[in-house]
Design an enzyme around this catalytic site. Structure first.
Site: not given
Length: 542
Positions: A125, A205, A229
């Protein structure tokens, strides 16, 4: 966490993986999706199906010389080039990936491998620092200014021989900028799409990490979570996501929201790969040594007498927290899931977790104060805006930051929030910690539970910048606020849209939770490959 339990867990999972392979897609899953799965990774030219192959299977092939990390990495790079334009999950690939793979091949040839992730391609990420390559948190404020050092977890991955394949898109600033954001959108990467239905949202996210795994663009990925997330994107994209106990994985070098709740964690298409990745990320010596011992034990089993797929759930007590607010179709899926777990010998009892209204009342104000403190500390280590006030001004001055949604209300509220030295803040965080832990501990003790289960997500809503997210999903909050572990595994489908089963357990019970999750995964066998449908009719997920 006991070292023996970790070795036993990884040995059993890895041996079972070699004997039977990962859970295969079935015509009948716990959900009611229509249509047949279209395998996305079977045409890799490697002799393995990228959709379903596990790390133990890959390591066995690399050890006997029938597969190289270079070939595996090349196959994933080709898939990114071919498939990612549909879903927009990968921001950039690492130009050194093939050199990293070649170095792993040399170690395999000379018998000097570094553990279970040696030669395994991993996506990160883009809020996880990588030296010399951009780490943006999705924001133009950090674009083009790479950090000087790796995050601690990236150092662990490199030391373990993993191939850093690239960086994934995310909800900008991990969904902590606007009051009504759109998950999976960032100014740097644009909008990530759900691979199952392309006009549906991937949740956030860790949107790009989950979508990339669903599309078989890497073997494993790293996500981060403050509240939901990792586990919501995992559920909504039909993959596995583990939020570790707070402190198991170092947060040094990860763009923060709150040190009191933030953690990075592993995501994969199956539980064994998730567990092996956690063993590398973990600060816990038992996890790391357990992974190495586990793979060694697997080789001693041979391929015919490893642990069988039966058992694992018999006698386990699971508390089902239904959450009917997520809709009748999800609730019906939970009913079918409970029935299947009972048929496997589990005892499933319905529970309600206390204190949830108070947790919802307190969490957001506490996070505002913590974000101001922690983002100021992080920005001081980077070139660009040096604090939250400068970041707010940057967004005001750059229209590209406002192309999907204009707001930065959370930034502005955090700037005005009380400092974390304020006695009222301290009392609020202390109450949050107490009530969140009691909400899990009291339910587990009252019903003598091994874990609590709930839906991880609703069916994916349509992506719409003007409307924003439809993501009031309370199931992740107790584990997120308490710092306890949680794990999302595929439960089934509502129409064409995946839904995950979220499992929670007590503090530092990550190994026990992963073991239970593997048994649930095998029983539900709910995974199927995405079909990249442009849209679907009906009301589900709107």
């Amino acid at each position: 966490m006991v070292k023996k339990s970790i070795i036993t867990l990884i040995s059993a999972l890895a041996a079972g993986s070699l004997v039977t392979g990962a859970a295969q897609p079935q015509a009948e899953a716990a959900g009611s999706g229509a249509g047949s799965p279209t395998p996305a990774g079977s045409a890799s030219g490697l002799g393995v199906d990228l959709d379903t192959v596990t790390i133990p299977e890959l390591q066995a092939r690399m050890e006997d010389g029938s597969l190289t990390s270079s070939a595996l990495t090349s196959a994933y790079l080709r898939r990114i080039e071919a498939v990612d334009p549909k879903i927009n999950a990968v921001l950039r690939t690492d130009p050194t990936a093939l050199r990293q793979a070649a170095a792993s091949d040399a170690r395999h040839r000379h018998g000097r491998t570094r553990g279970p992730l040696d030669g395994i391609p991993v996506l990160l990420k883009d809020n996880v620092n990588t030296r010399g390559t951009p780490t943006t948190a999705g924001s133009l404020a950090l674009a083009g200014r790479p950090p000087a050092t790796d995050a601690a977890l990236v150092t662990r991955l490199r030391d373990a021989g993993a191939v850093i394949l690239g960086k994934t898109n995310l909800s900008e600033w991990a969904n902590f900028r606007a009051a009504k954001p759109t998950s999976g959108w960032s100014a740097v990467g644009g909008q990530t799409n759900n691979p199952y239905v392309l006009d549906r949202n991937p949740c956030g996210s860790s949107s790009g990490s989950a979508a990339a795994l669903a599309a078989s663009l890497a073997q494993v990925a790293i996500g981060t979570e403050t509240d939901g997330s990792i586990v919501c994107p995992a559920g909504m994209n039909g993959v596995v996501g583990h939020k570790p106990s707070l402190g198991v994985v170092s947060q040094a070098g990860v763009v923060p929201i709150s040190a009191e709740q933030d953690t990075a964690g592993p995501m994969a298409r199956n539980v064994i790969d998730t567990a092996l990745t956690l063993s590398v990320l973990s600060e816990d010596d038992a996890l790391r040594s357990g992974a190495r011992a586990g793979l060694t034990n697997v080789r001693s089993y041979g391929l015919s007498d490893g642990p069988t797929r039966s058992g694992g759930l018999r006698g386990k007590r699971i508390g089902l927290w239904r959450l009917p607010s997520l809709g009748a179709e999800v609730d019906a899926l939970m009913t079918r899931t409970a029935q299947r777990l009972r048929k496997a010998g589990a005892q499933v009892v319905e529970v309600t977790l206390p204190y949830q209204e108070r947790l919802a009342e307190l969490e957001f104000p506490a996070l505002l104060s913590e974000f101001h403190r922690d983002i100021d500390a992080y920005l001081a280590t980077r070139k660009g805006p040096r604090n939250l006030a400068e970041l707010i001004e940057f967004n005001r001055a750059h229209p590209a930051e406002r192309t999907c949604f204009a707001g930065q209300e959370l930034f502005e509220q955090a700037l005005a929030a009380p400092p974390t030295t304020d006695p009222k803040y301290r009392a609020m965080r202390a109450e949050l910690k107490d009530l969140s832990r009691r909400s899990i501990d009291e339910a587990m003790a009252a019903h003598r539970l091994d874990a609590i289960a709930s839906p991880a997500n609703p069916p994916a809503w349509t992506t719409d910048c003007a409307r924003g997210d439809n993501d009031v999903i309370p199931s992740s909050t107790p584990a997120a606020v308490s710092g306890y572990p949680s794990l999302s595994v595929p439960a089934g489908f509502v129409g064409e849209l995946p839904v995950g089963l979220l499992l929670m357990a007590g503090d530092r019970e990550d190994a026990e939770l992963l073991s239970l999750g593997a048994a649930v995964e095998r029983r539900l066998d709910a995974w199927r490959a995405p079909r990249y449908l442009p849209t679907v009719g009906g009301a589900a997920g709107r």
